[in-house]
Design a protein around this motif. Structure first.
Motif, PDB file in Angstrom:
ATOM      1  N   ARG A  96       0.815  -1.212   0.000  1.00  0.00           N
ATOM      2  CA  ARG A  96       0.000   0.000   0.000  1.00  0.00           C
ATOM      3  C   ARG A  96       0.851   1.265   0.000  1.00  0.00           C
ATOM      4  O   ARG A  96       0.341   2.357  -0.267  1.00  0.00           O
ATOM      5  CB  ARG A  96      -0.948  -0.010   1.199  1.00  0.00           C
ATOM      6  CG  ARG A  96      -1.874  -1.228   1.211  1.00  0.00           C
ATOM      7  CD  ARG A  96      -2.895  -1.149   2.305  1.00  0.00           C
ATOM      8  NE  ARG A  96      -3.921  -0.154   2.023  1.00  0.00           N
ATOM      9  CZ  ARG A  96      -4.912   0.158   2.868  1.00  0.00           C
ATOM     10  NH1 ARG A  96      -4.972  -0.442   4.062  1.00  0.00           N
ATOM     11  NH2 ARG A  96      -5.806   1.054   2.548  1.00  0.00           N
ATOM     12  N   ASP A  97       2.152   1.125   0.264  1.00  0.00           N
ATOM     13  CA  ASP A  97       3.032   2.293   0.185  1.00  0.00           C
ATOM     14  C   ASP A  97       3.203   2.755  -1.253  1.00  0.00           C
ATOM     15  O   ASP A  97       3.616   3.890  -1.506  1.00  0.00           O
ATOM     16  CB  ASP A  97       4.414   1.971   0.777  1.00  0.00           C
ATOM     17  CG  ASP A  97       4.419   2.132   2.286  1.00  0.00           C
ATOM     18  OD1 ASP A  97       3.368   2.507   2.842  1.00  0.00           O
ATOM     19  OD2 ASP A  97       5.454   1.859   2.916  1.00  0.00           O
ATOM     20  N   THR A  98       2.883   1.874  -2.200  1.00  0.00           N
ATOM     21  CA  THR A  98       3.017   2.241  -3.610  1.00  0.00           C
ATOM     22  C   THR A  98       1.741   2.900  -4.149  1.00  0.00           C
ATOM     23  O   THR A  98       1.689   3.299  -5.311  1.00  0.00           O
ATOM     24  CB  THR A  98       3.321   0.997  -4.456  1.00  0.00           C
ATOM     25  OG1 THR A  98       2.223   0.078  -4.352  1.00  0.00           O
ATOM     26  CG2 THR A  98       4.604   0.320  -3.976  1.00  0.00           C
ATOM     27  N   GLU A  99       0.723   2.989  -3.301  1.00  0.00           N
ATOM     28  CA  GLU A  99      -0.552   3.570  -3.724  1.00  0.00           C
ATOM     29  C   GLU A  99      -0.637   4.993  -3.176  1.00  0.00           C
ATOM     30  O   GLU A  99      -0.784   5.205  -1.978  1.00  0.00           O
ATOM     31  CB  GLU A  99      -1.717   2.726  -3.208  1.00  0.00           C
ATOM     32  CG  GLU A  99      -1.661   1.286  -3.712  1.00  0.00           C
ATOM     33  CD  GLU A  99      -2.678   0.393  -3.013  1.00  0.00           C
ATOM     34  OE1 GLU A  99      -3.325   0.868  -2.058  1.00  0.00           O
ATOM     35  OE2 GLU A  99      -2.797  -0.779  -3.403  1.00  0.00           O
ATOM     36  N   SER A 100      -0.567   5.942  -4.079  1.00  0.00           N
ATOM     37  CA  SER A 100      -0.503   7.347  -3.659  1.00  0.00           C
ATOM     38  C   SER A 100      -1.781   7.814  -2.977  1.00  0.00           C
ATOM     39  O   SER A 100      -1.757   8.752  -2.182  1.00  0.00           O
ATOM     40  CB  SER A 100      -0.225   8.243  -4.888  1.00  0.00           C
ATOM     41  OG  SER A 100      -1.245   8.057  -5.863  1.00  0.00           O
ATOM     42  N   TYR A 101      -2.915   7.164  -3.274  1.00  0.00           N
ATOM     43  CA  TYR A 101      -4.180   7.614  -2.693  1.00  0.00           C
ATOM     44  C   TYR A 101      -4.397   7.077  -1.278  1.00  0.00           C
ATOM     45  O   TYR A 101      -5.323   7.473  -0.597  1.00  0.00           O
ATOM     46  CB  TYR A 101      -5.364   7.199  -3.574  1.00  0.00           C
ATOM     47  CG  TYR A 101      -5.441   5.716  -3.867  1.00  0.00           C
ATOM     48  CD1 TYR A 101      -6.065   4.846  -2.986  1.00  0.00           C
ATOM     49  CD2 TYR A 101      -4.867   5.203  -5.024  1.00  0.00           C
ATOM     50  CE1 TYR A 101      -6.122   3.492  -3.250  1.00  0.00           C
ATOM     51  CE2 TYR A 101      -4.922   3.844  -5.299  1.00  0.00           C
ATOM     52  CZ  TYR A 101      -5.547   2.997  -4.415  1.00  0.00           C
ATOM     53  OH  TYR A 101      -5.600   1.646  -4.671  1.00  0.00           O
ATOM     54  N   ASN A 102      -3.553   6.136  -0.830  1.00  0.00           N
ATOM     55  CA  ASN A 102      -3.685   5.603   0.523  1.00  0.00           C
ATOM     56  C   ASN A 102      -2.814   6.421   1.473  1.00  0.00           C
ATOM     57  O   ASN A 102      -1.708   6.018   1.846  1.00  0.00           O
ATOM     58  CB  ASN A 102      -3.263   4.128   0.560  1.00  0.00           C
ATOM     59  CG  ASN A 102      -4.390   3.210   0.136  1.00  0.00           C
ATOM     60  OD1 ASN A 102      -5.524   3.405   0.563  1.00  0.00           O
ATOM     61  ND2 ASN A 102      -4.094   2.251  -0.708  1.00  0.00           N
ATOM     62  N   LEU A 103      -3.276   7.602   1.830  1.00  0.00           N
ATOM     63  CA  LEU A 103      -2.506   8.473   2.714  1.00  0.00           C
ATOM     64  C   LEU A 103      -2.553   7.991   4.152  1.00  0.00           C
ATOM     65  O   LEU A 103      -1.611   8.214   4.919  1.00  0.00           O
ATOM     66  CB  LEU A 103      -3.049   9.909   2.618  1.00  0.00           C
ATOM     67  CG  LEU A 103      -3.010  10.515   1.196  1.00  0.00           C
ATOM     68  CD1 LEU A 103      -3.614  11.917   1.229  1.00  0.00           C
ATOM     69  CD2 LEU A 103      -1.584  10.540   0.674  1.00  0.00           C
ATOM     70  N   GLU A 104      -3.653   7.355   4.528  1.00  0.00           N
ATOM     71  CA  GLU A 104      -3.775   6.819   5.872  1.00  0.00           C
ATOM     72  C   GLU A 104      -3.961   5.302   5.775  1.00  0.00           C
ATOM     73  O   GLU A 104      -4.806   4.836   5.027  1.00  0.00           O
ATOM     74  CB  GLU A 104      -4.974   7.445   6.594  1.00  0.00           C
ATOM     75  CG  GLU A 104      -4.834   8.930   6.851  1.00  0.00           C
ATOM     76  CD  GLU A 104      -6.010   9.482   7.639  1.00  0.00           C
ATOM     77  OE1 GLU A 104      -6.843   8.671   8.099  1.00  0.00           O
ATOM     78  OE2 GLU A 104      -6.086  10.709   7.783  1.00  0.00           O
ATOM     79  N   ARG A 105      -3.178   4.570   6.501  1.00  0.00           N
ATOM     80  CA  ARG A 105      -3.303   3.115   6.461  1.00  0.00           C
ATOM     81  C   ARG A 105      -2.880   2.542   7.808  1.00  0.00           C
ATOM     82  O   ARG A 105      -2.081   3.135   8.533  1.00  0.00           O
ATOM     83  CB  ARG A 105      -2.429   2.526   5.361  1.00  0.00           C
ATOM     84  CG  ARG A 105      -0.933   2.811   5.520  1.00  0.00           C
ATOM     85  CD  ARG A 105      -0.098   2.058   4.515  1.00  0.00           C
ATOM     86  NE  ARG A 105       1.318   2.393   4.634  1.00  0.00           N
ATOM     87  CZ  ARG A 105       2.133   1.905   5.549  1.00  0.00           C
ATOM     88  NH1 ARG A 105       1.658   1.064   6.476  1.00  0.00           N
ATOM     89  NH2 ARG A 105       3.404   2.242   5.588  1.00  0.00           N
ATOM     90  N   ARG A 106      -3.444   1.364   8.108  1.00  0.00           N
ATOM     91  CA  ARG A 106      -3.083   0.672   9.336  1.00  0.00           C
ATOM     92  C   ARG A 106      -2.009  -0.375   9.063  1.00  0.00           C
ATOM     93  O   ARG A 106      -1.126  -0.597   9.887  1.00  0.00           O
ATOM     94  CB  ARG A 106      -4.316   0.005   9.937  1.00  0.00           C
ATOM     95  CG  ARG A 106      -4.054  -0.670  11.269  1.00  0.00           C
ATOM     96  CD  ARG A 106      -5.327  -1.258  11.838  1.00  0.00           C
ATOM     97  NE  ARG A 106      -5.091  -1.942  13.082  1.00  0.00           N
ATOM     98  CZ  ARG A 106      -6.023  -2.618  13.750  1.00  0.00           C
ATOM     99  NH1 ARG A 106      -7.265  -2.672  13.267  1.00  0.00           N
ATOM    100  NH2 ARG A 106      -5.727  -3.226  14.881  1.00  0.00           N
TER     101      ARG A 106
END
Length: 232
Positions: A103-113
């Motif tokens: 998910r670090d490669t997904e620019s739209y996932n600014l917040e993640r667990r």
């Protein structure tokens, strides 16, 4: 010579008279063929599905790729054991390659667990619908191992009926019989006699779930269209 011409003329006259008598009969017979009735015959049957495709999609997440890879492999193995112990042959079980997304490669996932998400789908394809349905009812037993399944449109359980060809002759016969009964009633009401079939169309078979709660029970339906001649 005059006598021969007289005979020829007499024969011609007789021929014309005969033709004149036959023409009205021929016209009447031709018009009788124009009298037709078009009817439809319906046949419906309820059948049980004879094939099921059951996908079990597992998704795990974590911040270590090694962690999620090991967890997805372990849980997938538990699912396969659950299925084989439940009587599903190994040949009817397939498992897709596990997929891992970062998910670090997904620019739209600014917040993640969690950083990593892994998914794997184990699919049962079987003709023993009753056995598979029994296992579907027991799948919550896997929750004690921390296994839950993702429910999505891509992973819906599919029940199907593959033996339509075995039903076709019987259903077409019944639908045609029903069509003839309708045509006979029409003929009786109109003071006519039912003649031969002019043309017939089998129609298209449809297979649908009986209702949304029992997708393993199917409704098979066909409508035939038949054109009959009517006689006086």
């Amino acid at each position: 010579m005059e006598h021969r011409n007289y005979l020829n003329g007499a024969f011609i006259m007789l021929g014309l008279c005969f033709l004149g008598i036959q023409i009205p009969k021929a016209v009447a017979q031709y018009k009788s063929f124009e009298r037709i009735v078009t009817v439809k015959g319906l046949c419906e049957k309820e059948v049980n599905a004879d094939k099921v495709i059951w996908p079990l999609a597992i998704k795990v997440s974590g911040n270590s790729i090694e962690e999620v890879s090991a967890e997805i492999e372990s849980k997938t193995q538990l699912v396969r054991e659950f299925l084989t112990k439940g009587g599903i042959p190994a040949a009817e079980i397939t498992t897709s390659a596990a997929s891992v997304s970062d998910r670090d490669t997904e620019s739209y996932n600014l917040e993640r667990r969690y950083r990593f998400i892994a998914q794997c789908v184990t699919t049962v394809c079987s003709n023993d619908v009753d056995k598979v349905r029994a296992l579907i009812a027991r799948q919550n037993e896997l929750m004690q191992y921390g296994i839950t399944f993702e429910d999505s449109w891509d992973n819906q359980t599919i029940f199907s009926f593959e033996s339509l060809n075995d039903l076709k002759p019987e259903m077409i016969e019944e639908a045609t019989h029903n069509a003839r009964e309708v045509a006979q009633k029409f003929a009786n009401d109109s003071g006519s006699r039912l003649g031969k079939i002019k043309e017939a169309s089998q129609g298209t078979f449809s297979i649908n779930d009986r209702d949304s709660n029992t997708p393993w029970i199917k409704n098979v339906r066909v409508v035939t269209s038949v054109v009959y001649y009517l006689k006086n």
